[in-house]
Design an enzyme around this catalytic site. Structure first.
Site, PDB file in Angstrom:
ATOM      1  N   LYS A 246       1.781  -2.243  -8.433  1.00 47.32           N
ATOM      2  CA  LYS A 246       3.065  -2.037  -9.117  1.00 47.32           C
ATOM      3  C   LYS A 246       4.239  -2.424  -8.230  1.00 47.32           C
ATOM      4  O   LYS A 246       5.237  -2.944  -8.703  1.00 47.32           O
ATOM      5  CB  LYS A 246       3.157  -0.568  -9.530  1.00 47.32           C
ATOM      6  CG  LYS A 246       4.396  -0.225 -10.327  1.00 47.32           C
ATOM      7  CD  LYS A 246       4.165  -0.428 -11.804  1.00 47.32           C
ATOM      8  CE  LYS A 246       5.407  -0.289 -12.633  1.00 47.32           C
ATOM      9  NZ  LYS A 246       5.451  -1.325 -13.684  1.00 47.32           N
TER      10      LYS A 246
ATOM     11  N   LYS B 212       2.864 -11.501 -19.152  1.00 49.61           N
ATOM     12  CA  LYS B 212       2.161 -10.284 -19.585  1.00 49.61           C
ATOM     13  C   LYS B 212       0.720 -10.604 -19.929  1.00 49.61           C
ATOM     14  O   LYS B 212      -0.197  -9.892 -19.550  1.00 49.61           O
ATOM     15  CB  LYS B 212       2.818  -9.670 -20.831  1.00 49.61           C
ATOM     16  CG  LYS B 212       4.040  -8.828 -20.697  1.00 49.61           C
ATOM     17  CD  LYS B 212       3.946  -7.574 -19.913  1.00 49.61           C
ATOM     18  CE  LYS B 212       4.090  -7.834 -18.444  1.00 49.61           C
ATOM     19  NZ  LYS B 212       5.354  -7.621 -17.844  1.00 49.61           N
TER      20      LYS B 212
ATOM     21  N   CYS C 100       0.867  -1.155   0.000  1.00 46.97           N
ATOM     22  CA  CYS C 100       0.000   0.000   0.000  1.00 46.97           C
ATOM     23  C   CYS C 100       0.908   1.209   0.000  1.00 46.97           C
ATOM     24  O   CYS C 100       2.129   1.076   0.034  1.00 46.97           O
ATOM     25  CB  CYS C 100      -0.837   0.009   1.261  1.00 46.97           C
ATOM     26  SG  CYS C 100      -1.669  -1.562   1.517  1.00 46.97           S
TER      27      CYS C 100
ATOM     28  N   TRP D 286      -3.866  -1.807  -1.238  1.00 44.89           N
ATOM     29  CA  TRP D 286      -3.882  -3.010  -2.069  1.00 44.89           C
ATOM     30  C   TRP D 286      -4.138  -4.141  -1.092  1.00 44.89           C
ATOM     31  O   TRP D 286      -3.303  -4.435  -0.246  1.00 44.89           O
ATOM     32  CB  TRP D 286      -2.535  -3.177  -2.768  1.00 44.89           C
ATOM     33  CG  TRP D 286      -2.495  -4.369  -3.662  1.00 44.89           C
ATOM     34  CD1 TRP D 286      -2.950  -4.454  -4.945  1.00 44.89           C
ATOM     35  CD2 TRP D 286      -1.966  -5.663  -3.346  1.00 44.89           C
ATOM     36  NE1 TRP D 286      -2.743  -5.715  -5.442  1.00 44.89           N
ATOM     37  CE2 TRP D 286      -2.145  -6.477  -4.484  1.00 44.89           C
ATOM     38  CE3 TRP D 286      -1.369  -6.221  -2.225  1.00 44.89           C
ATOM     39  CZ2 TRP D 286      -1.746  -7.806  -4.529  1.00 44.89           C
ATOM     40  CZ3 TRP D 286      -0.966  -7.547  -2.261  1.00 44.89           C
ATOM     41  CH2 TRP D 286      -1.154  -8.320  -3.411  1.00 44.89           C
TER      42      TRP D 286
ATOM     43  N   HIS E 290       7.599 -33.246 -22.076  1.00 46.09           N
ATOM     44  CA  HIS E 290       7.706 -33.853 -20.745  1.00 46.09           C
ATOM     45  C   HIS E 290       6.451 -33.613 -19.910  1.00 46.09           C
ATOM     46  O   HIS E 290       6.518 -33.615 -18.684  1.00 46.09           O
ATOM     47  CB  HIS E 290       8.954 -33.334 -20.027  1.00 46.09           C
ATOM     48  CG  HIS E 290      10.208 -33.683 -20.759  1.00 46.09           C
ATOM     49  ND1 HIS E 290      10.671 -34.971 -20.870  1.00 46.09           N
ATOM     50  CD2 HIS E 290      11.073 -32.919 -21.479  1.00 46.09           C
ATOM     51  CE1 HIS E 290      11.767 -34.985 -21.599  1.00 46.09           C
ATOM     52  NE2 HIS E 290      12.034 -33.745 -21.995  1.00 46.09           N
TER      53      HIS E 290
ATOM     54  N   ARG F 161       1.108   1.852  -6.035  1.00 44.35           N
ATOM     55  CA  ARG F 161       1.351   0.863  -4.994  1.00 44.35           C
ATOM     56  C   ARG F 161       0.081   0.118  -4.586  1.00 44.35           C
ATOM     57  O   ARG F 161       0.137  -0.799  -3.771  1.00 44.35           O
ATOM     58  CB  ARG F 161       1.936   1.539  -3.750  1.00 44.35           C
ATOM     59  CG  ARG F 161       3.203   2.307  -4.013  1.00 44.35           C
ATOM     60  CD  ARG F 161       3.630   3.018  -2.755  1.00 44.35           C
ATOM     61  NE  ARG F 161       4.088   2.085  -1.772  1.00 44.35           N
ATOM     62  CZ  ARG F 161       5.333   1.655  -1.655  1.00 44.35           C
ATOM     63  NH1 ARG F 161       6.252   2.103  -2.480  1.00 44.35           N
ATOM     64  NH2 ARG F 161       5.665   0.797  -0.740  1.00 44.35           N
TER      65      ARG F 161
ATOM     66  N   ASN G  58       1.513   0.384   6.019  1.00 44.42           N
ATOM     67  CA  ASN G  58       1.909  -0.407   4.853  1.00 44.42           C
ATOM     68  C   ASN G  58       2.761  -1.553   5.375  1.00 44.42           C
ATOM     69  O   ASN G  58       3.737  -1.322   6.081  1.00 44.42           O
ATOM     70  CB  ASN G  58       2.721   0.455   3.876  1.00 44.42           C
ATOM     71  CG  ASN G  58       3.372  -0.387   2.786  1.00 44.42           C
ATOM     72  OD1 ASN G  58       2.807  -1.377   2.350  1.00 44.42           O
ATOM     73  ND2 ASN G  58       4.557   0.010   2.363  1.00 44.42           N
ATOM     74  N   GLY G  59       2.378  -2.781   5.045  1.00 43.25           N
ATOM     75  CA  GLY G  59       3.134  -3.936   5.521  1.00 43.25           C
ATOM     76  C   GLY G  59       2.168  -5.012   5.952  1.00 43.25           C
ATOM     77  O   GLY G  59       0.982  -4.972   5.630  1.00 43.25           O
TER      78      GLY G  59
ATOM     79  N   GLU H 214      -1.412 -11.461 -16.852  1.00 41.07           N
ATOM     80  CA  GLU H 214      -1.543 -10.299 -15.967  1.00 41.07           C
ATOM     81  C   GLU H 214      -2.627  -9.319 -16.431  1.00 41.07           C
ATOM     82  O   GLU H 214      -3.422  -8.853 -15.628  1.00 41.07           O
ATOM     83  CB  GLU H 214      -0.201  -9.567 -16.043  1.00 41.07           C
ATOM     84  CG  GLU H 214       0.299  -9.002 -14.790  1.00 41.07           C
ATOM     85  CD  GLU H 214       1.665  -8.365 -15.045  1.00 41.07           C
ATOM     86  OE1 GLU H 214       2.024  -7.548 -14.224  1.00 41.07           O
ATOM     87  OE2 GLU H 214       2.353  -8.676 -16.040  1.00 41.07           O
TER      88      GLU H 214
ATOM     89  N   GLU I 162       8.058 -14.369 -20.083  1.00 43.05           N
ATOM     90  CA  GLU I 162       7.574 -12.995 -19.913  1.00 43.05           C
ATOM     91  C   GLU I 162       6.330 -12.751 -20.769  1.00 43.05           C
ATOM     92  O   GLU I 162       5.392 -12.078 -20.338  1.00 43.05           O
ATOM     93  CB  GLU I 162       8.707 -12.015 -20.268  1.00 43.05           C
ATOM     94  CG  GLU I 162       8.357 -10.543 -20.173  1.00 43.05           C
ATOM     95  CD  GLU I 162       7.878 -10.078 -18.800  1.00 43.05           C
ATOM     96  OE1 GLU I 162       7.972 -10.841 -17.830  1.00 43.05           O
ATOM     97  OE2 GLU I 162       7.371  -8.940 -18.714  1.00 43.05           O
TER      98      GLU I 162
HETATM   99  C1  F6R Z   1       4.888  -7.897 -14.005  1.00 40.61           C
HETATM  100  C2  F6R Z   1       5.436  -7.120 -12.922  1.00 40.61           C
HETATM  101  C3  F6R Z   1       5.830  -7.838 -11.671  1.00 40.61           C
HETATM  102  C4  F6R Z   1       7.143  -7.257 -11.148  1.00 40.61           C
HETATM  103  C5  F6R Z   1       7.501  -7.883  -9.794  1.00 40.61           C
HETATM  104  C6  F6R Z   1       8.836  -7.410  -9.288  1.00 40.61           C
HETATM  105  O1  F6R Z   1       4.561  -7.083 -15.094  1.00 40.61           O
HETATM  106  O2  F6R Z   1       5.564  -5.938 -13.023  1.00 40.61           O
HETATM  107  O3  F6R Z   1       5.936  -9.211 -11.882  1.00 40.61           O
HETATM  108  O4  F6R Z   1       8.143  -7.516 -12.075  1.00 40.61           O
HETATM  109  O5  F6R Z   1       6.504  -7.561  -8.871  1.00 40.61           O
HETATM  110  O6  F6R Z   1       8.843  -6.036  -9.166  1.00 40.61           O
HETATM  111  P1  F6R Z   1      10.205  -5.219  -9.088  1.00 40.61           P
HETATM  112  O7  F6R Z   1      10.885  -5.348 -10.400  1.00 40.61           O
HETATM  113  O8  F6R Z   1       9.781  -3.815  -8.778  1.00 40.61           O
HETATM  114  O9  F6R Z   1      11.016  -5.836  -7.982  1.00 40.61           O
END
Ligand code: F6R
Length: 586
Positions: free
Chosen positions: A581, A463, A2, A72, A482, A27, A96-97, A466, A459
């Site tokens: 994020k 994406k 958060c 969040w 496998h 956040r 936050n935590g 997500e 990746e």
């Molecule tokens: C996916 C994404 C997350 C971050 C992950 C690590 O699009 O953004 O999987 O990559 O939460 O975040 P950072 O790079 O900030 O440690």
């Protein structure tokens, strides 16, 4: 994960809190709230984004003190009653935590007659604080009550608290969640991240773990847990003084690579490196492993931070650790780095956020400098992480004599071609949109690749799931037989990254295996590959490119594929459900 903010000063607190919360929305954004002191503590909270909070705030308030929160959800659904601040009569708290022992504390407080209105872990902090302030012998002040309260908390927290008995005082504390103070001309600020108040001041004080303190109209005081007053340094954020900072280097990246604080001797003797990261950054780290092993000859492991921190790493302290984290605040990555440092390992951070916690806990930092990334799904910062890893590997490879000057130059020429090549992909994005729309109704997707394309497949799948909520799996193409082949049907599109390189023939065989199961194959292939269309249903093209750098191009194609799929499904692209994020909780 958060965001918290606070303000004490001469200005009206409400617009400052709202503006700061908007900057922290990355956040978390499922609910938000503020408490301001307006003769008494007034709290406003709602489900939704900060814009929704604005709608319920009174037009004018004269409050000069306040705290705020963007949430969040971790404990308790996104509902107004679970939004922060949490109150306990005269107390208001944002947090936050995660408080790990909140259930025990909650039980104890319920036994004492406290009534809980939310399902959150944070509400125990408010009631525990209230309980501490009811001491029969000598009623403690808010600062003392917070100190006594946090002694009983297990887990992580950045807290800001107000008490109506001390209207001009905000008390804060931190353990394992980021917290920074801002010192402005007309007031003091507290926040999870400097960007929250950068508009008001560039002078900041970083609060470290196990520190607690108070903000009053005329001063900030920071103490350790024993009550000793600490002298904290004020840092000035100078993000826009770019030219002056380059110190003669053509680019920041080159300057920062030179700042690795590893002597040529140390670089020569490096035997092992461990890359630590989560999510997209972890996918970048897999590519990093391949690059390091090819270009530097250093044995390189790639670790998921959340696993590494609770595993039994065998480290002797001479290993180099490389933490990749866009935000620089990911709780698991920070904990894993702390753990590796306890063995004496030297850590390089690759991050996008200047002044983030990882930058202060690492021996050296290479900034990706992709600029702020607002969308929750990492895109440009992933690309920037890949480029950083190429540059780092080239630098170390040269210093160790593993690659020649000629090889390094050739790679750099190819890296420099990437922006123009990416532009060509962007110019053809309609083809990707058509493909995305064609398969947007599918329930499952597979992404396959080999060698440097394997992390790109992972990746691509991440994406897609997500932002479009389609189940997608990334696989090393050779692993399909496998197990996963059992899942393939006509309804399972398989995206195969089939760009030119030494595994091209191998991926063609994998594509044939898939076609034999009647699945649709979407290939990502080079423009000059005329062979591929014989075997697949759709081809998404990238410009002719070097085997080493083509993964960057393929990843852009897959980002666009995910984007257009989510668009076709009318999903919340920039703020996907359940995600934030910056993941500052474990
Ligand atoms: C996916 C994404 C997350 C971050 C992950 C690590 O699009 O953004 O999987 O990559 O939460 O975040 P950072 O790079 O900030 O440690």
């Amino acid at each position: 994960m958060c965001g918290i903010v606070g303000y004490v000063g001469k200005e009206s607190a409400t617009p400052i809190l709202v503006e700061s919360l908007k900057r922290l929305e990355y956040r978390g954004y499922d609910s938000a709230g503020i408490t301001v002191f307006n003769g008494s503590l007034e709290t406003f909270k709602t489900v939704g984004k900060i814009a929704d909070l604005e709608d319920i705030l009174p037009e004018e308030t004269i409050a000069n003190v306040g705290i705020g929160h963007t949430r969040w959800a971790t404990h308790g659904k996104p509902e107004t009653r679970n939004a922060h601040p949490h109150m306990s009569s005269c107390i208001s708290v944002v947090h936050n935590g995660i408080i790990e022992n909140y259930l025990q504390i909650k039980e104890m407080l319920i036994g004492l007659g406290y009534i809980f209105e939310s399902d959150t872990d944070t509400e125990v902090i408010a009631h525990l604080l209230n309980y501490k302030m009811q001491s029969e012998t000598k009623r403690p002040d808010l600062l003392t009550a917070v100190r006594e309260t946090i002694r009983e908390l297990e887990g992580s927290y950045a807290i800001a608290a107000l008490c109506s008995d001390e209207p001009e005082c905000l008390v804060f504390a931190r353990k394992d969640s980021p917290l920074v103070l801002g010192i402005g001309e007309d007031g003091y600020y507290a926040a999870s991240d400097v960007t929250a108040f950068l508009k008001y001041t560039k002078d900041v004080v970083y609060i470290d773990d196990n520190e607690i303190g108070s903000i009053r109209p005329d001063c900030i005081e920071v103490f350790d847990l024993k009550g000793n007053l600490l002298t904290k340094e004020t840092h000035t954020i100078e993000w826009d003084l770019e030219a002056a900072e380059k110190a003669g280097y053509e680019h920041f990246m080159l300057k920062e690579i030179h700042e690795l604080y590893l002597t040529p001797e140390q670089i020569k003797h490096l035997r092992r490196a461990t890359i630590i990261a989560c999510g997209t950054s972890w996918n970048a780290g897999i590519l990093g492993k391949y690059l390091f092993e090819k270009l530097t000859g250093i044995h390189t492991d790639i670790e998921t931070a959340s696993e590494f921190r609770y595993g039994n790493p065998v480290l002797c302290g001479e290993e180099l650790t490389i933490a990749i984290t866009q935000s620089g605040e990911t709780a698991d990555t920070l904990a894993a780095v702390r753990s590796s440092k306890s063995y004496g390992c030297r850590n390089i951070a690759i991050t996008n956020v200047v002044g983030s916690t990882i930058t202060r806990e690492s021996d050296s930092v290479v900034y990706t400098r992709a600029g702020p990334e607002i969308g929750v799904a990492a895109t440009k910062t992933f690309t920037a992480q890949l480029i950083t890893l190429y540059m780092l590997a080239i630098h170390l490879g040269r210093a160790r004599g593993v690659i020649s000057a000629e090889e390094a130059k050739n790679l750099i020429v190819n890296i420099k071609r990437l922006p123009g090549q990416i532009q060509k992909i962007l110019n053809r994005k309609e083809e990707i949109r058509e493909c995305a729309e064609q398969f947007a109704d599918m329930k499952d997707y597979f992404f396959i690749g080999r060698y440097l394309n394997f992390p790109i497949a992972l990746e691509g799948a991440l994406k897609l799931k997500e932002i479009s909520y389609i189940h997608a799996e990334g696989y090393a193409a050779g692993e399909l037989k496998h197990g996963p082949l059992a899942l393939l049907t006509e309804e399972t599109p398989v995206v195969a990254i089939a760009t030119m390189g030494h595994t091209y023939d191998k991926i063609l065989s994998n594509i044939k295996e898939v076609k034999a199961r009647n699945s649709t194959v979407i290939a990502v292939a080079n423009e000059d590959d005329t062979e591929i269309e014989k075997y697949v249903d759709v081809v998404l093209r990238i410009p002719p490119s070097h085997e080493m750098t083509s993964p960057v191009l393929s990843s852009v194609v897959l980002q666009l594929l995910a984007y257009y799929t989510a668009l076709a499904k009318d999903c919340s692209i920039d703020k996907p459900r359940n995600l934030a994020k910056s993941v500052t909780v474990e």
